[in-house]
Design a protein around this motif. Structure first.
Motif, mmCIF file in Angstrom:
data_model
loop_
_atom_site.group_PDB
_atom_site.id
_atom_site.type_symbol
_atom_site.label_atom_id
_atom_site.label_comp_id
_atom_site.label_asym_id
_atom_site.label_seq_id
_atom_site.Cartn_x
_atom_site.Cartn_y
_atom_site.Cartn_z
ATOM 1 N N ILE A 59 3.376 -31.257 70.531
ATOM 2 C CA ILE A 59 3.344 -32.317 71.544
ATOM 3 C C ILE A 59 3.847 -31.756 72.865
ATOM 4 O O ILE A 59 4.606 -30.785 72.899
ATOM 5 C CB ILE A 59 4.184 -33.549 71.134
ATOM 6 C CG1 ILE A 59 5.660 -33.159 70.946
ATOM 7 C CG2 ILE A 59 3.624 -34.201 69.877
ATOM 8 C CD1 ILE A 59 6.592 -34.344 70.784
ATOM 9 N N TYR A 60 3.423 -32.381 73.963
ATOM 10 C CA TYR A 60 3.769 -31.902 75.307
ATOM 11 C C TYR A 60 3.887 -33.141 76.185
ATOM 12 O O TYR A 60 2.922 -33.890 76.345
ATOM 13 C CB TYR A 60 2.651 -30.987 75.789
ATOM 14 C CG TYR A 60 2.930 -30.124 76.990
ATOM 15 C CD1 TYR A 60 4.222 -29.878 77.450
ATOM 16 C CD2 TYR A 60 1.871 -29.536 77.687
ATOM 17 C CE1 TYR A 60 4.453 -29.069 78.542
ATOM 18 C CE2 TYR A 60 2.079 -28.722 78.791
ATOM 19 C CZ TYR A 60 3.372 -28.490 79.208
ATOM 20 O OH TYR A 60 3.590 -27.688 80.297
ATOM 21 N N SER A 61 5.070 -33.384 76.755
ATOM 22 C CA SER A 61 5.271 -34.650 77.463
ATOM 23 C C SER A 61 6.336 -34.531 78.545
ATOM 24 O O SER A 61 7.141 -33.597 78.546
ATOM 25 C CB SER A 61 5.692 -35.749 76.471
ATOM 26 O OG SER A 61 6.935 -35.417 75.873
ATOM 27 N N VAL A 62 6.357 -35.509 79.456
ATOM 28 C CA VAL A 62 7.344 -35.517 80.537
ATOM 29 C C VAL A 62 8.692 -36.038 80.061
ATOM 30 O O VAL A 62 9.709 -35.839 80.726
ATOM 31 C CB VAL A 62 6.859 -36.360 81.731
ATOM 32 C CG1 VAL A 62 5.601 -35.763 82.323
ATOM 33 C CG2 VAL A 62 6.614 -37.801 81.309
ATOM 34 N N ILE A 63 8.687 -36.705 78.918
ATOM 35 C CA ILE A 63 9.917 -37.253 78.346
ATOM 36 C C ILE A 63 9.659 -37.515 76.868
ATOM 37 O O ILE A 63 8.513 -37.678 76.458
ATOM 38 C CB ILE A 63 10.333 -38.566 79.073
ATOM 39 C CG1 ILE A 63 11.750 -38.996 78.677
ATOM 40 C CG2 ILE A 63 9.315 -39.677 78.818
ATOM 41 C CD1 ILE A 63 12.272 -40.179 79.501
ATOM 42 N N SER A 64 10.700 -37.537 76.075
ATOM 43 C CA SER A 64 10.518 -37.799 74.650
ATOM 44 C C SER A 64 10.087 -39.252 74.436
ATOM 45 O O SER A 64 10.375 -40.123 75.268
ATOM 46 C CB SER A 64 11.825 -37.549 73.895
ATOM 47 O OG SER A 64 12.789 -38.546 74.226
ATOM 48 N N LYS A 95 0.144 -40.369 75.439
ATOM 49 C CA LYS A 95 -0.896 -39.330 75.310
ATOM 50 C C LYS A 95 -0.271 -37.938 75.292
ATOM 51 O O LYS A 95 -0.503 -37.104 76.178
ATOM 52 C CB LYS A 95 -1.919 -39.425 76.446
ATOM 53 C CG LYS A 95 -2.499 -40.805 76.660
ATOM 54 C CD LYS A 95 -3.210 -41.320 75.412
ATOM 55 C CE LYS A 95 -3.805 -42.686 75.624
ATOM 56 N NZ LYS A 95 -4.358 -43.286 74.398
ATOM 57 N N ILE A 96 0.517 -37.676 74.275
ATOM 58 C CA ILE A 96 1.283 -36.429 74.216
ATOM 59 C C ILE A 96 0.730 -35.403 73.240
ATOM 60 O O ILE A 96 1.257 -34.297 73.138
ATOM 61 C CB ILE A 96 2.750 -36.726 73.829
ATOM 62 C CG1 ILE A 96 2.812 -37.389 72.440
ATOM 63 C CG2 ILE A 96 3.421 -37.595 74.883
ATOM 64 C CD1 ILE A 96 4.234 -37.658 71.962
#
Length: 317
Positions: free
Chosen positions: A221-226, A249-250
């Motif tokens: 997963i790849y995201s701006v915040i958990s 959409k992570i």
């Protein structure tokens, strides 16, 4: 002993029955239950394939965080020869949340670095669960600038919940260190490749992921915040983390569709934690292919292609 996630309980029950039957067969040599064992194995394998073919974003989050997934040091051990680690940022000290150095990858000299979470209580504490402090990102800059000086490609592995949010880290300039590391990756005149191998969280991830080619493992997963952090901010209720994971959409599949990443690396059935060696080999193959595609490009073209890649994100939506 294999560790199962909550949603894997049906698989755990089937595989437990298989092990019990094997023990019975080993103990009572006269009892032939080979056919039953084979039938259950096939059933378990099919159930695992069906389960992982339809994982929800939250389930992928749990898989990405699985403690049995291979970590950066595992990739270094299997993919590199003559690896020489470098320590310290020449400013404050050493941060073992990011490990890195120079070695040979399939005959080619490379700079290799990444977040290291650790795999035991002792190593997790030593590596701060992969959450880097400013000195970790300044070490990353030091590594990238050294690679630039000698014309050596840079490979980075991303696996962190985010940069360490402690008071000391903020006092030593966490945001500035992340920004400089991000900028350094964008300015490199040598090829750089980044792979999200587990959890890519916020600035802690992007700091070493501004690369010519950004790839993700299938269940990373790849995201701006958990998801938990997003749920806490949006609804003040961390129990809505599953809903947040879906809306953010992570997953690798979502990010590939949006053009945020360039390639998805397929994991073994059941996740990288089930067959770590296979997962590491596939990552190695993807790195080799990516570096091969960038070989021969001029420094100006390397920078231009990287710049165009990041500027294009979101423009076609």
């Amino acid at each position: 002993m294999r560790s199962y996630l909550d949603f894997e309980k049906p698989i755990a029950e089937l595989e437990s029955k298989v092990e019990e039957l094997r023990e019975v067969a080993a103990r009572d040599g006269g009892v032939s239950i080979t056919e039953e064992v084979t039938r259950l194995e096939q059933k378990a394998d099919q159930a695992l394939k069906d389960l992982y073919a339809g994982l929800t974003p939250w389930q992928k989050t749990l898989v990405a965080r699985h403690p049995g997934r291979p970590h950066t040091l595992d990739y270094i051990a299997q993919l590199l020869e003559d690896f020489t680690p470098l320590a310290g940022d020449r400013v404050f000290g050493e941060d073992e949340a990011i490990v890195g150095g120079f070695g040979r990858f399939r005959g080619q000299s490379v700079c290799f670095m990444g977040h290291e979470r650790g795999d035991t209580t002792e190593t997790r504490i030593r590596h701060n669960f992969g959450m880097a402090r400013p000195e970790g990102y300044r070490k990353a800059v030091r590594l990238m600038e050294t690679a630039e000086r000698f014309g050596i490609p840079v490979i980075s592995l991303v696996d962190t919940a985010g940069a360490y949010p402690g008071i000391g880290a903020e006092e030593r300039g966490q945001a500035e260190a992340i920004a400089r590391s991000t900028d350094c990756g964008l300015r490199l005149s040598v090829p750089n490749v980044s792979i999200v191998i587990g959890e890519g969280g916020s600035g802690g991830a992007i700091a070493i992921a501004t690369a010519n080619k950004v790839m993700m493992l299938e269940h990373a997963i790849y995201s701006v915040i958990s998801p938990e952090g997003a749920a806490s901010i949006l609804w003040r209720d961390t129990s809505k983390a599953q809903e947040a994971a879906t809306n953010m959409k992570i997953t690798a599949q979502d990010l590939m569709r949006f053009g945020v990443i360039d390639q998805i690396i397929q994991e073994p059935v059941g996740g990288a934690h089930r067959q770590p060696d296979v997962a590491i080999t596939r990552v190695g193959d993807a790195i080799e292919q990516a570096l091969g595609a960038l070989a021969g490009q001029s420094p100006e073209d390397i920078r231009r292609l990287r710049r165009e890649k990041f500027l294009a994100i979101g423009r076609s939506l």
